[in-house]
Write a protein that holds these residues in place. Structure first.
Motif, PDB file in Angstrom:
ATOM      1  N   ILE A  95       5.377  -8.347  -4.704  1.00 60.43           N
ATOM      2  CA  ILE A  95       5.982  -8.270  -6.037  1.00 60.43           C
ATOM      3  C   ILE A  95       5.181  -7.335  -6.940  1.00 60.43           C
ATOM      4  N   GLY A  96       3.856  -7.426  -6.840  1.00 63.20           N
ATOM      5  CA  GLY A  96       3.022  -6.522  -7.633  1.00 63.20           C
ATOM      6  C   GLY A  96       3.266  -5.070  -7.264  1.00 63.20           C
ATOM      7  N   GLY A  97       3.445  -4.806  -5.953  1.00 67.85           N
ATOM      8  CA  GLY A  97       3.734  -3.450  -5.507  1.00 67.85           C
ATOM      9  C   GLY A  97       5.045  -2.935  -6.064  1.00 67.85           C
ATOM     10  N   ILE A  98       6.070  -3.817  -6.052  1.00 72.21           N
ATOM     11  CA  ILE A  98       7.347  -3.428  -6.656  1.00 72.21           C
ATOM     12  C   ILE A  98       7.155  -3.127  -8.132  1.00 72.21           C
ATOM     13  N   GLY A  99       6.373  -4.009  -8.811  1.00 70.33           N
ATOM     14  CA  GLY A  99       6.140  -3.815 -10.239  1.00 70.33           C
ATOM     15  C   GLY A  99       5.468  -2.489 -10.536  1.00 70.33           C
ATOM     16  N   ARG A 131       2.066  -0.916 -16.008  1.00 67.53           N
ATOM     17  CA  ARG A 131       1.741  -0.872 -14.574  1.00 67.53           C
ATOM     18  C   ARG A 131       0.410  -1.544 -14.282  1.00 67.53           C
ATOM     19  N   VAL A 132      -0.512  -1.472 -15.255  1.00 69.78           N
ATOM     20  CA  VAL A 132      -1.797  -2.155 -15.057  1.00 69.78           C
ATOM     21  C   VAL A 132      -1.568  -3.644 -14.820  1.00 69.78           C
ATOM     22  N   HIS A 133      -0.593  -4.221 -15.538  1.00 71.64           N
ATOM     23  CA  HIS A 133      -0.320  -5.650 -15.366  1.00 71.64           C
ATOM     24  C   HIS A 133       0.167  -5.944 -13.960  1.00 71.64           C
ATOM     25  N   ALA A 134       1.049  -5.063 -13.436  1.00 75.04           N
ATOM     26  CA  ALA A 134       1.548  -5.273 -12.075  1.00 75.04           C
ATOM     27  C   ALA A 134       0.405  -5.201 -11.077  1.00 75.04           C
ATOM     28  N   MET A 157       0.832  -1.202   0.000  1.00 75.97           N
ATOM     29  CA  MET A 157       0.000   0.000   0.000  1.00 75.97           C
ATOM     30  C   MET A 157       0.866   1.251   0.000  1.00 75.97           C
ATOM     31  N   ALA A 158       1.991   1.189   0.739  1.00 74.50           N
ATOM     32  CA  ALA A 158       2.895   2.338   0.736  1.00 74.50           C
ATOM     33  C   ALA A 158       3.480   2.555  -0.657  1.00 74.50           C
ATOM     34  N   LEU A 159       3.855   1.442  -1.337  1.00 80.19           N
ATOM     35  CA  LEU A 159       4.394   1.557  -2.696  1.00 80.19           C
ATOM     36  C   LEU A 159       3.339   2.143  -3.639  1.00 80.19           C
TER      37      LEU A 159
END
Lengths: 164, 94, 112
Positions: C22-26, C36-39, B13-15
């Motif tokens: 991982i999605g957040g990193i993406g 970004r939609v894919h992440a 959420m922070a990211l």
């Protein structure tokens, strides 16, 4: 769903489902809460009539009975492409080969096309960008994912799901 | 385990918030806010079991509903805004 | 038996948390909007399924299970709709995707 008796029946069915959902969810049987329940159920049905929910056949029991098989096919697909997308994200060089795929949807009706588009979007790595005149435009993160879409597995399964 | 999962969701959420602040276009920001909202629903259902309060699940469901409708409403607003300059061009019709 | 269920649900919760992370990193690393939609959709589908399945195993047969199932079904129905609406709005507003196009006419040959 042109004949009025079927319309009335599906309207009453929706009302029954809403009432049961309200009763099971709240678990409180005081007059005030029950009264609020009656009001909100009737309000929901009225809104559904107003937006034309009963004007055409939206969901048939046949489709619902085929759903478990469809989901049991879709879930492994989601898992497979999740690992692929995770690999792309964690790869230091981000090996993206973004590709757009355009193709004709096999399911004829709006329900089938909505299910097809949503299934494609639900699978990570592929997002439906546009549905127009029975043509879908899909954005894929990798070339491999695009080729998988072009192979037509999604299209065929969604057509099988919604055929009569 | 619930604790580790909730930490992972909180970090994500922070990211997402960082992306919402940075995001070059409006759509990046809406995407990040949508992600934040769905992760809130997930976090609420994890917290319900972390602290043993199952009534949090109702909050999670409500949050998911509101988030979906909210994102669609915001998108509708921005779509109208991008169209409006074209409408202003043929002012003579009105 | 309950030990087994605990272990399976822990694995599900941890891997779900990993996918969400991982999605957040993406969402931060990806270069443009459409990628970004894919992440985001990675966290929406796989993360949601795994985490909620893990909680369901902990919940056992109760009203909470039905509520969790309702949350899962609702999230899985709305997330693709929201990302379709988002991608479509971006496309209609003229945000160009940086991608090659494949269409059924030219089998496998990408047009520039």
């Amino acid at each position: 769903m042109d004949s009025p008796s079927i319309r009335i029946r599906s309207l009453l069915g929706l009302l029954a489902i809403l009432a049961v959902a309200w009763l099971a969810w709240s678990g409180i049987y005081k007059p005030l809460i029950l009264g609020l329940g009656v009001v909100s159920c009737l309000l929901s049905v009225w809104v559904a009539v107003r937006i034309g929910f009963f004007d055409r056949a939206v969901f048939s029991l046949q489709v619902i009975s085929r759903l478990p098989r469809y989901w049991s096919w879709l879930l492994p697909e989601i898992a497979k492409s999740s690992f692929e997308v995770a690999r792309v994200i964690l790869h230091p060089k981000l090996p993206i080969s973004a590709t757009i795929v355009e193709f004709d949807a096999l399911p004829p009706g709006p329900v089938g096309q909505a299910i097809l588009g949503n299934s494609i979007s639900l699978t990570p790595g592929t997002v439906t960008m546009d549905v127009h005149d029975g043509k879908l435009r899909v954005h894929c993160l990798t070339r491999h994912g695009a080729e998988e879409i072009m192979a037509g597995g999604f299209n065929r399964r969604a057509a099988e799901l919604t055929q009569d | 385990m619930f604790f580790a999962t909730s930490i992972a969701i909180l970090v994500t959420m922070a990211l997402a918030l960082a992306r919402a602040v940075m995001g070059p276009s409006v759509y990046d920001r809406v995407l990040a806010v949508n992600m934040f909202g769905t992760k809130t629903a997930l976090l609420l259902s994890v917290v319900a079991y972390l602290y043993g309060r199952p009534d949090f699940l109702d909050l999670a469901l409500t949050y998911a509903l509101i988030n979906f409708v909210g994102v669609l409403a915001v998108l509708e607003f921005f779509q109208n805004r991008t169209v409006s300059p074209d409408l202003n061009k043929n002012d003579d019709v009105r | 038996m309950s030990m087994m269920i605990d272990i399976v649900s822990w694995i599900l919760l941890l891997s779900g948390g990993a996918f969400v992370f991982i999605g957040g990193i993406g969402a931060l690393r990806m270069p443009n909007f459409y990628t970004r939609v894919h992440a985001a959709s990675l966290t929406d589908s796989m993360g949601t399924i795994l985490i909620l399945a893990g909680i369901m195993l902990q919940a056992g047969w109760s009203l909470a299970l039905i509520k969790l199932l309702a949350i899962l079904v609702f999230l899985l129905l709305t997330c693709p709709t929201a990302s379709y609406a988002l991608a479509n709005a971006a496309l209609l507003s003229g945000l160009k995707p940086d991608a090659k196009t494949l269409s059924p006419d030219d089998k496998g040959r990408p047009t520039p």
